[in-house]
Design a protein around this motif. Sequence first.
Motif, PDB file in Angstrom:
ATOM      1  N   VAL A  73       0.841  -1.203   0.000  1.00  0.00           N
ATOM      2  CA  VAL A  73       0.000   0.000   0.000  1.00  0.00           C
ATOM      3  C   VAL A  73       0.873   1.250   0.000  1.00  0.00           C
ATOM      4  O   VAL A  73       0.635   2.201  -0.763  1.00  0.00           O
ATOM      5  N   MET A 117      -5.657   1.294  -8.891  1.00  0.00           N
ATOM      6  CA  MET A 117      -6.379   1.615  -7.672  1.00  0.00           C
ATOM      7  C   MET A 117      -7.273   0.473  -7.189  1.00  0.00           C
ATOM      8  O   MET A 117      -7.522   0.346  -5.986  1.00  0.00           O
ATOM      9  N   GLN A 147      -6.719  -0.911  -3.462  1.00  0.00           N
ATOM     10  CA  GLN A 147      -7.788  -0.974  -2.457  1.00  0.00           C
ATOM     11  C   GLN A 147      -7.868  -2.366  -1.842  1.00  0.00           C
ATOM     12  O   GLN A 147      -8.107  -2.502  -0.635  1.00  0.00           O
ATOM     13  N   LYS A 148      -7.678  -3.389  -2.638  1.00  0.00           N
ATOM     14  CA  LYS A 148      -7.667  -4.752  -2.092  1.00  0.00           C
ATOM     15  C   LYS A 148      -6.534  -4.920  -1.083  1.00  0.00           C
ATOM     16  O   LYS A 148      -6.711  -5.536  -0.021  1.00  0.00           O
ATOM     17  N   ALA A 185      -5.205  -2.484   0.633  1.00  0.00           N
ATOM     18  CA  ALA A 185      -5.562  -1.671   1.791  1.00  0.00           C
ATOM     19  C   ALA A 185      -6.572  -2.397   2.677  1.00  0.00           C
ATOM     20  O   ALA A 185      -6.498  -2.322   3.909  1.00  0.00           O
ATOM     21  N   ASP A 186      -7.506  -3.115   2.061  1.00  0.00           N
ATOM     22  CA  ASP A 186      -8.475  -3.889   2.838  1.00  0.00           C
ATOM     23  C   ASP A 186      -7.769  -4.972   3.647  1.00  0.00           C
ATOM     24  O   ASP A 186      -8.132  -5.236   4.804  1.00  0.00           O
ATOM     25  N   VAL A 238      -7.459   5.733  -0.723  1.00  0.00           N
ATOM     26  CA  VAL A 238      -8.118   4.444  -0.502  1.00  0.00           C
ATOM     27  C   VAL A 238      -9.114   4.601   0.644  1.00  0.00           C
ATOM     28  O   VAL A 238      -9.030   5.523   1.460  1.00  0.00           O
ATOM     29  N   THR A 239     -10.066   3.691   0.705  1.00  0.00           N
ATOM     30  CA  THR A 239     -11.044   3.676   1.790  1.00  0.00           C
ATOM     31  C   THR A 239     -10.465   2.902   2.966  1.00  0.00           C
ATOM     32  O   THR A 239      -9.986   1.777   2.805  1.00  0.00           O
ATOM     33  N   LYS A 240     -10.503   3.528   4.151  1.00  0.00           N
ATOM     34  CA  LYS A 240      -9.973   2.898   5.358  1.00  0.00           C
ATOM     35  C   LYS A 240     -11.034   2.952   6.453  1.00  0.00           C
ATOM     36  O   LYS A 240     -11.795   3.914   6.527  1.00  0.00           O
TER      37      LYS A 240
END
Length: 219
Positions: free
Chosen positions: A123, A137, A141-142, A144-145, A189-191
């Motif tokens: 990441v 991206m 994101q994967k 980051a998940d 990214v979504t966190k």
Amino acid sequence: MADNNKQQLTIWGRANSVNVQKVLWCLRELDLGYDRIDAGLHFGKNNEPPYLAMNPNGRVPTLVDGDFVLWESNSVMRYLCMAYGKDSGNGSPIYPKEPKLRASVDRWLDWTLSTLQPVDRPVFWALVRTPPDKRDMVAIQKDADAEAVVWRIVEAQLATRRFIEGDQFTIADIAIGAYARRWLGVEGVTKPKLPNLERWFAQFESRPGFVQFIAPPMT
């Protein structure tokens, strides 16, 4: 910086390396003087014979303390605390001597290498060291998940503790805190919201070593 150690300490490694940053933060907590020599990435040196003679891995950091050479950042932090801690030869408060307390700190140092670093690296490199036009991206994101799953472990640990191992700041907080800077600092990214992690991390703003070595913009 202070210069209260009798022997000359030298750190080889670039200041934007997370593993070098951990050691520099630890040195500041111990109020130790040192010299630092840039090495790694565009600075080079780390793949040259003189450096490889000190550290055959060709990585940073490497500590030189007189005729003693040590690599692996967590081992360097342990050594600095044991050799230069201020508790009359009993080590430093940031690396407790009592076996159960020390083992509890050690497990988190090991955990950063076995569990946290492998999910952090993809990441961080994708969002900080890869040009925007070359970023995938969806894949990032994967990743980051997957990293978020690991940070939930820290979140749960901090639910009933001020620091990673109770009320005392230790080198476990340094090790994990250096990576938390990266996780909390990357964008795009979504966190998940991790309030215990954020509360714990906010405490470091009052620690000069964090402000000097960890807080600056990531590169």
